[in-house]
Design an enzyme around this catalytic site. Structure first.
Site: not given
Length: 398
Positions: A305, A303, A333, A95, A91-92, A265, A308, A188
């Site tokens: 994973c 799940c 998870h 934020f 990111d720049s 994100d 789990c 924006q």
């Protein structure tokens, strides 16, 4: 341009694509976990590959403070520094105008921050943001934009939008690695459809590799949120990726994908894991609750994973918020859940089964049929009839 965007399938506004970047061929829709300083807390890069992570997001502002972009550049770029072979997005720093507003002073030249590390001032201009990101070496870099919360009203919203358009030209001029890194512009304009439209048209005129929808997920009501996303995705180019910044709730991702967005994100899956909250198809599971103390089931019986398959809710209940192992297991998870959601969105669009996927997702999350009104409205615009799978229970209540 170091990017190709190949649309493989559609359902109305929703699309599934290959996003071809220098370090990885990514499938969209996709979720990007946030690794602020080159790490996803508690997880190794091998584990992130194992669960199917395609892009990690790094924070320009924090990496510039520590360990510094110069050191990262010296050591071969962030990919090499953190041992991550797949794609990266930085990111720049924009934020931080919101998250560190009490430490920031914003002018036409740039933003002056007071470092949360040592208290020293740091002046970030559009040019400096791009130079830092050029040194870091991510596949996708973001333009510095003037960010304000969507809950703010008045002339500040218009000022920020027009400044974002002025700054994009400074970012483009400063970008020295366009054949290796892709500069995305950020739309924006707050909740004002006129300002959003002006910003979209201004950015599209610059013919950038991709576009982000910024300034959302900051406390605005959900009805306003989805309408801004719908407006922007409808106006942005069909042949370029569309990235809704800061979005990480599974329901929001499904809705935004139906409206034609591709990338997301958020810190949510990993941050909530550190507080003992797991993502499950029904919503969330709070593993700190006493009822979990003797529950021998996995976090999610459906799940596949590693967590789990190997650990019970009772075991993780003993660890969460007490031992680092607890947040590691829940983070693993939760990110597995987000990666599977991304894959399922992609494959359902490719297979022509997107409406069925959306209905099944909503039925699991809202078994009583009390689907929020904003979701119903968004799906209507997206051309997905959820009444067939949620009726007669679809609620008109938000």
């Amino acid at each position: 341009m170091a990017l190709r965007f190949e649309i493989l399938g559609r359902f109305n506004r929703a699309r599934a694509a290959n996003l071809v970047l220098p370090h990885h061929v990514c499938q969209t829709p996709l979720f990007m976990p946030v690794g602020t300083q080159g790490t996803i807390k508690g997880l190794t890069t091998n584990q992130l590959e194992e669960i199917g992570c395609q892009i990690i997001l790094g924070n320009t502002y924090h990496l510039a403070l520590r360990p510094t972009s110069e050191l990262i550049d010296e050591l071969g770029g962030l990919h090499k520094f953190m041992n991550w072979p797949r794609a990266l997005l930085t990111d720049s720093g924009g934020f931080q105008m919101v998250s560190l507003l009490h430490l920031a002073d914003i002018t036409e030249k740039g933003v002056t921050f007071q470092s949360p590390v040592d208290g020293k001032p740091m002046f970030l201009t559009p040019e400096e943001s791009i130079q830092i990101q050029n040194r870091i070496g991510a596949d996708i870099i973001m333009a510095l934009d003037d960010v304000v919360k969507t809950t703010i009203t008045g002339p500040r919203i218009e000022e920020a939008m027009y400044r974002t358009l002025r700054w994009i030209d400074r970012c483009i001029a400063a970008h020295k690695r366009p054949n290796e890194q892709n500069l995305f512009g950020i739309v924006q304009g707050g909740l004002d459809p006129v300002l959003r439209d002006i910003c979209v048209r201004g950015l599209v005129d610059r013919n950038l590799p991709g576009y982000a929808i910024g300034g959302l997920a900051g406390g605005e009501d959900k009805d306003s949120f989805w309408r801004v996303v719908a407006q922007c995705t409808a106006a942005l180019p069909e042949d370029k990726p569309r990235y809704v910044m800061g979005v990480g709730y599974p329901l929001d991702i499904v809705v935004c994908s139906a409206l034609g967005a591709d990338m997301y994100d958020c810190v949510y899956p990993t941050r909530t894991a550190r507080f003992g909250t797991a993502l499950v198809p029904e919503g969330v599971l709070r593993l700190k609750n006493k009822v979990m103390a003797d529950d021998t089931r996995p976090i999610d019986p459906t799940c596949d994973c590693m967590v789990c398959k190997n650990y019970s809710r009772a075991y993780i209940h003993c660890l969460v918020t007490v031992d680092a192992m607890g947040s590691q297991l829940v983070s693993y998870h939760n990110l597995y859940y987000m990666m599977k959601l991304s894959r399922d969105l992609h494959s359902s669009i490719i297979q022509g089964k997107f409406p069925e996927f959306v209905c099944k997702f909503l039925q699991r999350m809202f078994p009583e049929g009390d689907v929020p009104e904003w979701v119903c409205n968004a799906m209507e615009v997206a051309g997905i009839d959820i009444s067939s799978c949620c009726a007669p229970f679809v609620s008109s209540q938000g």
